[in-house]
Write a protein that holds these residues in place. Structure first.
Motif, PDB file in Angstrom:
ATOM      1  N   LYS A 231     -56.211  -5.362  37.018  1.00  0.00           N
ATOM      2  CA  LYS A 231     -55.214  -4.810  36.649  1.00  0.00           C
ATOM      3  C   LYS A 231     -54.029  -5.352  37.022  1.00  0.00           C
ATOM      4  N   LYS A 235     -50.916  -6.059  34.590  1.00  0.00           N
ATOM      5  CA  LYS A 235     -49.427  -5.641  34.601  1.00  0.00           C
ATOM      6  C   LYS A 235     -48.676  -6.989  34.415  1.00  0.00           C
ATOM      7  N   THR A 295     -58.181   6.604  30.100  1.00  0.00           N
ATOM      8  CA  THR A 295     -57.395   7.199  31.024  1.00  0.00           C
ATOM      9  C   THR A 295     -56.974   6.011  31.988  1.00  0.00           C
ATOM     10  N   GLU A 296     -57.802   4.934  32.290  1.00  0.00           N
ATOM     11  CA  GLU A 296     -57.380   3.723  33.242  1.00  0.00           C
ATOM     12  C   GLU A 296     -56.441   2.762  32.240  1.00  0.00           C
ATOM     13  N   VAL A 298     -54.477   3.091  29.598  1.00  0.00           N
ATOM     14  CA  VAL A 298     -53.181   3.596  29.205  1.00  0.00           C
ATOM     15  C   VAL A 298     -52.240   3.473  30.037  1.00  0.00           C
ATOM     16  N   PRO A 299     -52.054   3.832  31.650  1.00  0.00           N
ATOM     17  CA  PRO A 299     -50.896   3.244  32.329  1.00  0.00           C
ATOM     18  C   PRO A 299     -50.736   1.920  32.432  1.00  0.00           C
ATOM     19  N   LEU A 300     -51.678   1.106  32.029  1.00  0.00           N
ATOM     20  CA  LEU A 300     -51.381  -0.384  32.220  1.00  0.00           C
ATOM     21  C   LEU A 300     -50.376  -0.836  30.958  1.00  0.00           C
ATOM     22  N   PRO A 302     -47.483  -0.021  28.375  1.00  0.00           N
ATOM     23  CA  PRO A 302     -46.376   0.960  27.787  1.00  0.00           C
ATOM     24  C   PRO A 302     -46.312   1.133  26.320  1.00  0.00           C
ATOM     25  N   GLU A 304     -46.766   2.200  22.417  1.00  0.00           N
ATOM     26  CA  GLU A 304     -47.130   3.440  21.999  1.00  0.00           C
ATOM     27  C   GLU A 304     -48.318   3.497  21.138  1.00  0.00           C
ATOM     28  N   LYS A 354     -53.057  11.324  25.271  1.00  0.00           N
ATOM     29  CA  LYS A 354     -52.463  10.597  26.169  1.00  0.00           C
ATOM     30  C   LYS A 354     -51.021   9.748  25.834  1.00  0.00           C
ATOM     31  N   ASN A 355     -50.570  10.382  24.709  1.00  0.00           N
ATOM     32  CA  ASN A 355     -48.992  10.024  24.087  1.00  0.00           C
ATOM     33  C   ASN A 355     -49.236   8.790  23.529  1.00  0.00           C
ATOM     34  N   LYS A 356     -50.471   8.320  23.000  1.00  0.00           N
ATOM     35  CA  LYS A 356     -50.611   6.987  22.225  1.00  0.00           C
ATOM     36  C   LYS A 356     -50.962   7.300  20.968  1.00  0.00           C
TER      37      LYS A 356
END
Length: 747
Positions: A231, A235, A295-296, A298-300, A302, A304, A354-356
């Motif tokens: 991860k 990033k 879920t894991e 998506v935060p990686l 930004p 859309e 998840k806003n994607k």
């Protein structure tokens, strides 16, 4: 500072072509006293740091920065009057350089243009700029490339270098194909086996990675191949791309192409199908598994968008699965296509939560498309046309011409590739908006994207070769307005771009300059005419007719070559005194005039005719691709021909080519080749009887069979090649073997 030198530097082509550019009289020279004027924001510092690094590295000039407006400056400034967030204005006057953008993304693109105006060093000895005015913005908002790291893993530093090349070309999307059937490349904490095992595969002798794929552990005793990104790695790459205004779009493949994941977690396969590579659509656990992964993920990222693949799903596994059949019954689904639609729609709802935004390959159209889905059209333009006309956003990514894993040159010396032929100017002519898209739906075409699949590509060096210079052509196809594009101007600019690539130590293809040929026969003179050319129609082609390697001092091709006796051509393009591209090496015969006839004991297959009865003697040589139209194919039976020359020829050499590509076709080399010659057509003298060893290599092979003998009068040539009939047990396919043959040459 203002230059007093009245000489105007050569106009250096900018790629992609700006939509408005005007050169003016006068020049400005950047010196140590020139200041970069920027505001105090973080973004401003990012862009100015890159600009400082460029001048330091290329001109040994260390520029300082200031927040105060000055003369003799490179001013980077935000202004609302630039109409596009990616647009910029660049001006060079006696006071210096100004680059204006609505955002720093636009300013960043202006900096890329400035760097091209000052490169390569071979032309720009000192940082001297013409007075100039540029007003520029992209035609399309999606300008991307996909890199597949599943089939062959690319370390994060190599990925960064790919991103550098995209940034140089003002591309703004990097589609990262992190997951596919033969390799899982992203750390998922909830499912550690995905990288402990799914990121590694056993290396099997004489087998391609996807053949008999077997996930394993890195520390197993067998030879293994693989790798993955932590991860932290992800990033780091995403941040690196963001500094260059490139969005990174991850792809998490589903519901097919998932062998690596399902060999780690077989409970999510259909019953009894642990190696199928297709998630069980009747198992709620499959959806929970994928949702936990997303879920894991998506935060990686930004961006859309999130890509789910969705292509080439083995739906037959669903039709044989009780759980999937129950799902179809419970959801009132009529067929497997509707079950796929159910799968994609269910995942789209979660991804949207998840806003994607979900993207999928055009197969997600089958059975019905989720309302908010974006389609990436790869099987031609048709899927994209259908989706756009239905009101869905579309990214055009057709295999022809945007699969960069395909050949870009016709030479047999090109490095390994996959599929067809996408040359430089074919990419340049790409238009992502087909006429079949309704006028009021054309805004749904977001842009275009190249795809670089890595079945055959193992290294950054090879990846760069496949990207360049085709990415230059694509960048102009997607950035520049159609009425500003000019193929002839692009051809001139690409020559300068080659020097930029050399300066940056990028490995680029010279395929567009490799010599190609055409032979015609003049009945009235009984002579043949050989014409040489290359795709771009430029640079010196030097050649010999005796098979010797040409040098810069060899004869230059200036006019068609007429010949009445066989010639052994060796041609090479030279650029700036150095060879570029691949050579052309062919023996061209003269014994096959109008009187010559070819008789076949076993007819060739109509789908692989090579061009008909004269295909073997038409001076058109097939390349090492099964889809080359010059190959003539015989299925299961032996290849046997008698060539009646129609007259007596003094002959001492006969050559013929055979093809094999186990990795992609059922074509295998013959087991034996016999060549005989005759003067009367009744009694034949055997001049070659060669048994061919079996070669298990999966890569394409052209096997040249040559018979050399004491010169004698020949009127008939008999060639027999033994077909093995059935494919051997170890072959990746079952059924009949084929023999592919092309171009008999005599001298």
């Amino acid at each position: 500072m203002l230059s007093c030198n009245n000489k105007t530097p050569e106009k250096i082509g900018v790629i992609p072509q700006p939509n408005f550019i005007e050169y003016k009289k006068g020049t400005f020279i950047i010196t140590e006293k020139t200041v970069i004027v920027v505001d105090a924001s973080y973004e401003a510092k990012q862009v100015s740091d890159m600009l400082q690094s460029f001048f330091d590295k290329n001109f040994n000039i260390k520029l300082t920065t200031s927040t105060k407006i000055k003369d003799n400056a490179i001013q980077l400034k935000i202004a609302e009057d630039v109409y596009s967030k990616e647009g910029y204005q660049l001006k060079v006057t006696k006071n210096g350089v100004s680059i204006t953008g609505k955002t720093y993304q636009g300013i960043f693109y202006g900096v890329q243009t400035l760097k091209q105006l000052l490169s390569p060093k071979a032309i720009v000895k000192t940082p001297t700029l013409n007075f100039i005015s540029i007003n520029d913005a992209p035609e399309f908002g999606w300008r991307g490339m996909m890199l597949d790291v599943s089939r062959h893993f690319f370390p994060k530093d190599s990925v960064k270098k790919v991103i550098d090349i995209l940034a140089m070309h003002k591309m703004n999307k990097f589609h990262w194909h992190l997951v596919d059937g033969i390799g899982w490349r992203i750390q998922i904490d909830k499912y550690p086996e995905l990288t402990k095992k799914g990121a590694w595969r056993k290396v099997k002798e004489n087998k391609k990675p996807w053949e008999d794929f077997e996930a394993t552990y890195k520390d197993t005793k067998a030879e293994v191949y693989g790798g993955f990104y932590t991860k932290a790695d992800i990033k780091e790459v995403v941040e690196y791309a963001a500094k260059r205004y490139i969005d990174v779009i991850p792809e998490i493949e589903m519901p097919g192409h998932s062998e690596a994941a399902l060999q780690c977690y077989p409970e999510f396969s259909c019953d009894g199908e642990g190696t199928s590579g297709v998630y069980c659509a009747g198992n709620d656990g499959s959806f929970e598994f994928l949702q936990n992964i997303i879920t894991e993920v998506v935060p990686l990222f930004p961006s859309e968008y999130l890509h789910i693949g969705g292509d080439e799903v083995g739906k037959q596994y669903w039709l044989n699965c009780k759980k999937c059949q129950k799902r179809m019954h419970d959801e009132n689904l009529g067929n497997a296509e509707e079950l796929q639609s159910y799968f994609v729609k269910r995942m789209e709802k979660f991804i949207h939560s998840k806003n994607k935004k979900l993207i999928g390959w055009d197969e997600i159209l089958e059975g019905g498309l989720p309302e908010r889905a974006t389609v990436m059209s790869w099987r031609g333009f048709e899927g994209g046309i259908e989706a756009a006309n239905a009101g869905h956003d579309v990214i055009m990514s057709p295999g022809s011409p945007l699969y960069f894993d395909h050949n870009q040159g016709k030479s047999e010396f090109e490095p390994p590739s996959w599929g067809g032929y996408n040359n430089l100017l074919k990419v340049y002519s790409f238009n992502p908006v087909p006429n079949a898209v309704a006028a009021n739906k054309r805004h749904h075409i977001l842009g275009g994207q190249a795809n670089l699949w890595t079945e055959q590509i193992k290294t950054l060096n090879h990846a760069q070769y496949m990207m360049l210079p085709r990415l230059s052509a694509l960048s102009e196809a997607l950035w520049t307005k159609p009425n500003q594009k000019n193929k002839d101007v692009f051809i001139k600019k690409i020559d300068v771009q080659f020097d930029r690539f050399k300066e940056l130590n990028y490995n680029f293809a010279g395929s567009s300059l490799s010599p190609d040929y055409q032979v015609t026969y003049n009945r009235s003179t009984n002579e043949f005419t050989l014409e040489l050319k290359n795709e771009l129609g430029k640079n010196d082609i030097r050649y010999t007719l005796n098979g010797n390697k040409p040098t810069i001092n060899s004869k230059a091709y200036t006019a068609p070559i007429n010949y009445a006796k066989p010639i052994n051509l060796y041609a090479q393009t030279f650029r700036n005194g150095e060879p570029i591209g691949f050579p052309l090496k062919k023996i061209f015969s003269t014994g096959f005039g109008d009187k010559c006839k070819v008789a076949y004991s076993n007819p060739y297959n109509k789908s692989y005719s090579g061009g008909g009865d004269r295909a073997l003697i038409n001076n058109k040589f097939a390349n090492p691709r099964g889809d080359d139209p010059n190959w003539q194919g015989v299925q299961k039976k032996d290849f046997e021909v008698i060539i009646d020359l129609g007259e007596v020829n003094a002959t001492s050499y006969i050559g013929i080519n055979f093809f094999q590509h186990i990795g992609a076709t059922s074509v295998m080399l013959p087991t034996q080749v016999v060549v005989g010659i005759s003067e009367d057509g009744k009694t034949y003298q055997t001049v070659l009887d060669e048994t061919l060893e079996t070669i298990k290599d999966r890569d394409p092979i052209i096997k040249r069979i040559e018979a050399e003998f004491e010169k004698q009068d020949v009127s008939f040539i008999k060639i027999s090649a033994k077909n093995r009939g059935q494919l051997p047990e170890w072959h990746i396919r079952n059924g009949d073997a084929w023999v592919f043959v092309d171009e008999v040459t005599v001298k």
